[in-house]
Write a protein that holds these residues in place. Structure first.
Motif, PDB file in Angstrom:
ATOM      1  N   PHE A   1      18.420  -3.857   4.032  1.00  0.00           N
ATOM      2  CA  PHE A   1      18.140  -2.915   2.947  1.00  0.00           C
ATOM      3  C   PHE A   1      17.194  -1.802   3.406  1.00  0.00           C
ATOM      4  CE2 PHE A   1      14.137  -5.216   1.950  1.00  0.00           C
ATOM      5  CZ  PHE A   1      13.302  -4.155   1.595  1.00  0.00           C
ATOM      6  N   ILE A   2      16.328  -2.103   4.392  1.00  0.00           N
ATOM      7  CA  ILE A   2      15.431  -1.063   4.901  1.00  0.00           C
ATOM      8  C   ILE A   2      16.242   0.054   5.547  1.00  0.00           C
ATOM      9  CG2 ILE A   2      13.658  -0.541   6.636  1.00  0.00           C
ATOM     10  CD1 ILE A   2      12.507  -3.349   6.136  1.00  0.00           C
ATOM     11  N   MET A   3      17.264  -0.306   6.306  1.00  0.00           N
ATOM     12  CA  MET A   3      18.082   0.705   6.978  1.00  0.00           C
ATOM     13  C   MET A   3      18.885   1.543   5.980  1.00  0.00           C
ATOM     14  SD  MET A   3      17.105   0.418   9.979  1.00  0.00           S
ATOM     15  CE  MET A   3      18.203   1.691  10.634  1.00  0.00           C
ATOM     16  N   GLN A   4      19.060   1.047   4.778  1.00  0.00           N
ATOM     17  CA  GLN A   4      19.780   1.810   3.753  1.00  0.00           C
ATOM     18  C   GLN A   4      18.863   2.758   2.979  1.00  0.00           C
ATOM     19  OE1 GLN A   4      21.676  -1.179   1.350  1.00  0.00           O
ATOM     20  NE2 GLN A   4      23.174  -1.725   2.927  1.00  0.00           N
ATOM     21  N   LEU A   5      17.543   2.653   3.196  1.00  0.00           N
ATOM     22  CA  LEU A   5      16.589   3.565   2.547  1.00  0.00           C
ATOM     23  C   LEU A   5      16.706   4.953   3.163  1.00  0.00           C
ATOM     24  CD1 LEU A   5      13.462   1.202   2.361  1.00  0.00           C
ATOM     25  CD2 LEU A   5      14.995   1.830   0.478  1.00  0.00           C
ATOM     26  N   PRO A   6      16.291   6.011   2.449  1.00  0.00           N
ATOM     27  CA  PRO A   6      16.470   7.397   2.938  1.00  0.00           C
ATOM     28  C   PRO A   6      15.945   7.635   4.348  1.00  0.00           C
ATOM     29  CG  PRO A   6      15.738   7.398   0.666  1.00  0.00           C
ATOM     30  CD  PRO A   6      15.710   5.977   1.110  1.00  0.00           C
ATOM     31  N   GLN A   7      14.736   7.164   4.634  1.00  0.00           N
ATOM     32  CA  GLN A   7      14.167   7.350   5.976  1.00  0.00           C
ATOM     33  C   GLN A   7      13.979   6.027   6.722  1.00  0.00           C
ATOM     34  OE1 GLN A   7      12.436   9.273   3.325  1.00  0.00           O
ATOM     35  NE2 GLN A   7      13.934  10.847   3.877  1.00  0.00           N
TER      36      GLN A   7
ATOM     37  N   GLY B   1       5.633   4.237  -2.102  1.00  0.00           N
ATOM     38  CA  GLY B   1       4.941   4.563  -3.346  1.00  0.00           C
ATOM     39  C   GLY B   1       3.759   3.639  -3.576  1.00  0.00           C
ATOM     40  N   GLU B   2       2.935   4.004  -4.561  1.00  0.00           N
ATOM     41  CA  GLU B   2       1.759   3.195  -4.875  1.00  0.00           C
ATOM     42  C   GLU B   2       2.180   1.824  -5.367  1.00  0.00           C
ATOM     43  OE1 GLU B   2      -2.398   3.595  -7.471  1.00  0.00           O
ATOM     44  OE2 GLU B   2      -0.892   5.168  -7.515  1.00  0.00           O
ATOM     45  N   ARG B   3       1.609   0.787  -4.778  1.00  0.00           N
ATOM     46  CA  ARG B   3       1.940  -0.616  -5.070  1.00  0.00           C
ATOM     47  C   ARG B   3       3.425  -0.906  -4.844  1.00  0.00           C
ATOM     48  NH1 ARG B   3      -2.061  -3.481  -7.799  1.00  0.00           N
ATOM     49  NH2 ARG B   3      -0.474  -5.032  -8.300  1.00  0.00           N
ATOM     50  N   GLY B   4       4.092  -0.071  -4.017  1.00  0.00           N
ATOM     51  CA  GLY B   4       5.496  -0.303  -3.686  1.00  0.00           C
ATOM     52  C   GLY B   4       6.446  -0.053  -4.827  1.00  0.00           C
ATOM     53  N   GLN B   5       6.052   0.839  -5.760  1.00  0.00           N
ATOM     54  CA  GLN B   5       6.828   1.016  -6.991  1.00  0.00           C
ATOM     55  C   GLN B   5       8.218   1.628  -6.767  1.00  0.00           C
ATOM     56  OE1 GLN B   5       4.488   3.580  -9.476  1.00  0.00           O
ATOM     57  NE2 GLN B   5       4.453   5.281  -8.030  1.00  0.00           N
ATOM     58  N   LYS B   6       8.472   2.199  -5.580  1.00  0.00           N
ATOM     59  CA  LYS B   6       9.788   2.760  -5.311  1.00  0.00           C
ATOM     60  C   LYS B   6      10.795   1.698  -4.867  1.00  0.00           C
ATOM     61  CE  LYS B   6       8.213   7.427  -4.142  1.00  0.00           C
ATOM     62  NZ  LYS B   6       8.247   8.519  -3.135  1.00  0.00           N
ATOM     63  N   LEU B   7      10.302   0.467  -4.695  1.00  0.00           N
ATOM     64  CA  LEU B   7      11.181  -0.628  -4.269  1.00  0.00           C
ATOM     65  C   LEU B   7      11.336  -1.634  -5.398  1.00  0.00           C
ATOM     66  CD1 LEU B   7       9.695  -1.302  -0.713  1.00  0.00           C
ATOM     67  CD2 LEU B   7      11.597   0.203  -1.301  1.00  0.00           C
TER      68      LEU B   7
ATOM     69  N   PHE C   1       0.831  -1.195   0.000  1.00  0.00           N
ATOM     70  CA  PHE C   1       0.000   0.000   0.000  1.00  0.00           C
ATOM     71  C   PHE C   1       0.868   1.248   0.000  1.00  0.00           C
ATOM     72  CE2 PHE C   1      -2.563  -3.361   1.784  1.00  0.00           C
ATOM     73  CZ  PHE C   1      -3.805  -3.156   1.202  1.00  0.00           C
ATOM     74  N   HIS C   2       0.314   2.331  -0.521  1.00  0.00           N
ATOM     75  CA  HIS C   2       1.036   3.604  -0.475  1.00  0.00           C
ATOM     76  C   HIS C   2       1.154   4.024   0.991  1.00  0.00           C
ATOM     77  CE1 HIS C   2       2.545   7.467  -1.856  1.00  0.00           C
ATOM     78  NE2 HIS C   2       1.745   8.045  -0.981  1.00  0.00           N
ATOM     79  N   GLY C   3       2.361   4.099   1.466  1.00  0.00           N
ATOM     80  CA  GLY C   3       2.616   4.419   2.872  1.00  0.00           C
ATOM     81  C   GLY C   3       4.065   4.091   3.183  1.00  0.00           C
ATOM     82  N   THR C   4       4.397   4.032   4.457  1.00  0.00           N
ATOM     83  CA  THR C   4       5.779   3.764   4.853  1.00  0.00           C
ATOM     84  C   THR C   4       6.063   2.268   4.865  1.00  0.00           C
ATOM     85  OG1 THR C   4       5.266   3.615   7.213  1.00  0.00           O
ATOM     86  CG2 THR C   4       5.725   5.817   6.321  1.00  0.00           C
ATOM     87  N   VAL C   5       7.339   1.941   4.940  1.00  0.00           N
ATOM     88  CA  VAL C   5       7.750   0.536   5.062  1.00  0.00           C
ATOM     89  C   VAL C   5       7.127  -0.072   6.314  1.00  0.00           C
ATOM     90  CG1 VAL C   5       9.726  -0.984   5.472  1.00  0.00           C
ATOM     91  CG2 VAL C   5       9.905   0.868   3.792  1.00  0.00           C
ATOM     92  N   GLU C   6       7.190   0.663   7.417  1.00  0.00           N
ATOM     93  CA  GLU C   6       6.651   0.157   8.682  1.00  0.00           C
ATOM     94  C   GLU C   6       5.153  -0.101   8.583  1.00  0.00           C
ATOM     95  OE1 GLU C   6       5.939   1.826  13.184  1.00  0.00           O
ATOM     96  OE2 GLU C   6       7.911   2.158  12.269  1.00  0.00           O
ATOM     97  N   GLU C   7       4.426   0.814   7.951  1.00  0.00           N
ATOM     98  CA  GLU C   7       2.974   0.635   7.823  1.00  0.00           C
ATOM     99  C   GLU C   7       2.645  -0.609   6.997  1.00  0.00           C
ATOM    100  OE1 GLU C   7       1.629   5.363   8.053  1.00  0.00           O
ATOM    101  OE2 GLU C   7       1.999   4.390   6.123  1.00  0.00           O
ATOM    102  N   ASN C   8       3.461  -0.907   6.005  1.00  0.00           N
ATOM    103  CA  ASN C   8       3.210  -2.089   5.186  1.00  0.00           C
ATOM    104  C   ASN C   8       3.564  -3.374   5.926  1.00  0.00           C
ATOM    105  OD1 ASN C   8       2.350  -1.759   2.160  1.00  0.00           O
ATOM    106  ND2 ASN C   8       3.576   0.047   2.653  1.00  0.00           N
ATOM    107  N   ILE C   9       4.617  -3.346   6.738  1.00  0.00           N
ATOM    108  CA  ILE C   9       4.969  -4.546   7.508  1.00  0.00           C
ATOM    109  C   ILE C   9       3.911  -4.824   8.576  1.00  0.00           C
ATOM    110  CG2 ILE C   9       6.653  -5.518   9.137  1.00  0.00           C
ATOM    111  CD1 ILE C   9       8.850  -4.107   7.588  1.00  0.00           C
ATOM    112  N   THR C  10       3.392  -3.768   9.196  1.00  0.00           N
ATOM    113  CA  THR C  10       2.414  -3.942  10.279  1.00  0.00           C
ATOM    114  C   THR C  10       0.987  -4.103   9.768  1.00  0.00           C
ATOM    115  OG1 THR C  10       2.173  -1.540  10.524  1.00  0.00           O
ATOM    116  CG2 THR C  10       3.805  -2.631  11.918  1.00  0.00           C
ATOM    117  N   TYR C  11       0.796  -4.125   8.448  1.00  0.00           N
ATOM    118  CA  TYR C  11      -0.565  -4.252   7.922  1.00  0.00           C
ATOM    119  C   TYR C  11      -1.176  -5.577   8.383  1.00  0.00           C
ATOM    120  CZ  TYR C  11      -4.511  -3.681   4.816  1.00  0.00           C
ATOM    121  OH  TYR C  11      -5.791  -3.521   4.331  1.00  0.00           O
TER     122      TYR C  11
END
Length: 582
Positions: free
Chosen positions: A461-467, A474-480, A429-439
């Motif tokens: 790899f999550i810790m290497q992301l900007p935030q 991104g929508e449907r996780g398109q930034k990953l 879902f469009h949101g943060t990494v944490e929000e998607n893991i806790t879905y």
């Protein structure tokens, strides 16, 4: 319409206040012409005017009194206008909010087959645009109808009180105007139903194209898709033009009827005033009021236009709400803590609508806490089994049991709480990494989230992301990347800590290094839980406790990796092909 009234029932108090304010606003809106007539009466009759008969004989004092009354009338008119606008708009917002939630909640209860047969854009059109059409009518149209009705009743009563001999001339056009309005309503209804259908098709095409924009660009199909959108948009435009051709004719025709009433009161009333049968002030009020009575009826065209659009949209929303729920939850509870995880498929047969069976007389036994692999060629029915276990589809024959209980008897939420799924088609879902893991596990702690990510080989790899964990995917996780998306999906399933874990091609989008890392953690992932691994790559399931080989929806082989190789059957052939052995 009756169903829509049902949504208004809980808000009767608010509606009553809105109606009262609309009526009072219109009554005070009709007062200025009366005050003008009284002012003319003061100027013409002076000490013999109506106000003079009330005890105020001085002309200037009479005018001051009229000015004071004007101040009160305009002030109250403004107060009631502000109030009714706020009340009607709040009511419109409330009803559209409740209707949208009901429609969406009902939509979520429909079986998966409904979504496969429906356009996403079409459903979005119903939930968004159609409900907004209803809001626009409640916001403006309801008040218009009330104010027109108030004008007709108030002015007609006033005419018969002050000038009964000429009142009938003004009222003659009203029945014809109302008849014309009802006739137009009937003509507009099917045209606006077509408009709503066309906009649904257009939205469906737009949603489809935006989702597949990468494919469009890669095949340089921009011109082709632009022409398809043009065709859908032209269909919408033409259906609107047919509706507009009728709705635009309403006001000119009504204006001719209004001209008859206005001309009649101008001539007949003027003759009566010249003959001394009608006071000049009264005559001026009648002329003003005739316009105030008849001219607002031209707005009936716009109001009926809004009404028909709203009713066409409401019909589509109600049709969605009337769609029967084919799959009902059972009544038997099964708390996740009590699930052992034994699954048994007994002579299961399933076919998609109007297609031959995908699974036929299939029997499988999946023991609790064991790791079972299901393999087979593409189209053999492996992924369909996942949908059947989650009861996303209803089987046509046989039974599926969880811990000895038919899953059709279990509460759907309990069944799905017991199963964690990592699909080959990952959806983030469009949101943060944490929000998607806790879905699905919304109350998880930071420590639990990090632990799940580490197990899924995602933390690094999550810790290497900007935030870090707060990075927007991104929508449907398109930034990953595909591999990153899949590892987040695995972490999401692990955080749920389900008694049954289904890995449907879970490593299909990861590279060899990541796959090896995930395989290293499989022993920990599958500990004390039933694991079903559906795989195309046989190397990922060679250590499973039992491997089931399915072809054309039927079980053809079963056993451990070594046993299946010795059988020299389909599994052995697939293994040789994938390992490069001739």
């Amino acid at each position: 319409m009756q169903r829509l009234i049902g949504y208004a029932q809980p808000h009767r108090s608010l509606i009553g206040k809105a109606i009262a304010c609309s009526i009072l606003n219109k009554i005070f809106d009709l007062a200025p012409p009366v005050l003008i007539g009284m002012a003319v009466d003061v100027v013409v009759k002076q000490q013999d005017s109506l106000i003079a008969h009330l005890g105020v004989t001085d002309i200037f004092s009479q005018l001051v009194l009229l000015a004071f009354l004007s101040l009160i009338v305009w002030g109250l008119e403004s107060v009631f206008q502000y109030t009714y606008q706020r009340l009607w708009r709040n009511l419109a917002q409330t009803i559209q909010h409740e209707l949208r939630l009901d429609a969406y909640s009902h939509l979520q209860l429909l079986e998966l087959a409904y979504f496969e047969d429906s356009s996403t854009g079409g459903l979005m059109s119903i939930l968004s645009d159609d409900i907004n059409q209803l809001e626009r009518f409640l916001d403006i149209g309801a008040n218009e109808i009330l104010q027109i009705a108030t004008s007709i009743i108030t002015i007609s009563a006033g005419f018969f009180i002050v000038a009964p001999n000429v009142a009938w001339i003004t009222l003659i056009p009203i029945p014809f105007i109302l008849w014309g309005s009802i006739t137009f309503q009937g003509l507009l209804a099917p045209r606006y139903a077509e408009v709503r259908e066309k906009v649904g098709l257009l939205n469906g095409q737009l949603a489809n194209n935006l989702t597949g924009i990468t494919t469009i660009k890669s095949f340089t199909a921009e011109d082709y898709e632009a022409k398809r959108i043009e065709a859908q948009s032209l269909g919408y435009q033409h259906s609107n033009q047919k509706a507009i051709a009728f709705s635009a004719a309403f006001v000119p025709l009504i204006r001719m009827l209004i001209l008859f009433g206005f001309t009649g009161i101008l001539l007949y009333g003027g003759k009566s005033a010249a003959a001394g049968e009608l006071a000049v002030g009264t005559y001026s009020v009648l002329v003003f009021m005739t316009q105030r009575l008849l001219w607002p009826l031209t707005r009936l065209g716009n109001t009926l236009d809004q009404y028909q659009r709203a009713m066409a949209s409401t019909t589509r929303v109600m049709n969605l709400l009337d769609t029967p729920i084919a799959m009902h939850s059972g009544d038997t509870p099964l708390p996740r803590s009590e699930v052992k995880g034994e699954l048994v498929l007994n002579n299961v047969t399933f076919a998609y609508r109007n297609r031959p069976p995908v699974v036929e007389n299939l029997c499988l036994h999946i023991p609790a806490t064991k790791t079972i692999a299901i393999v087979g060629s593409t189209g053999s029915g492996k992924s369909t089994l996942v949908k059947l276990l989650l009861r996303l589809y209803e089987i046509q024959a046989g039974s599926i049991t969880l811990d000895g209980i038919d899953i059709r008897q279990l509460k759907l939420k309990d069944l799905r709480h017991a199963i964690g799924l990592v699909s080959q088609d990952v959806f983030l879902f469009h949101g943060t990494v944490e929000e998607n893991i806790t879905y699905g596990t919304f109350d998880a702690t930071t420590e639990e989230i990090v632990a799940a990510a580490k197990t899924a080989e995602a933390h690094e790899f999550i810790m290497q992301l900007p935030q870090g964990y707060d990075t927007i995917v991104g929508e449907r996780g398109q930034k990953l990347s595909g591999g990153q998306q899949q590892r987040i999906a695995i972490a999401r399933a692990l955080l749920k800590d389900p008694p049954i874990l289904i890995l449907d091609e879970a490593t299909s989008a990861v590279d060899n290094e990541t796959e090896a890392a995930i395989q290293r953690s499989l022993e920990k992932i599958t500990q004390n839980r039933t694991t079903i691994a559906i795989a195309h790559r046989l190397s990922t399931v060679r250590n499973a406790d039992c491997i089931y080989v399915i072809e054309q929806g039927k079980l053809v082989e079963q056993g451990r990796h070594e046993e299946l190789l010795e059988q020299q059957g389909i599994y052995a052939m697939l293994w040789r092909v994938q390992s490069g052995v001739k």
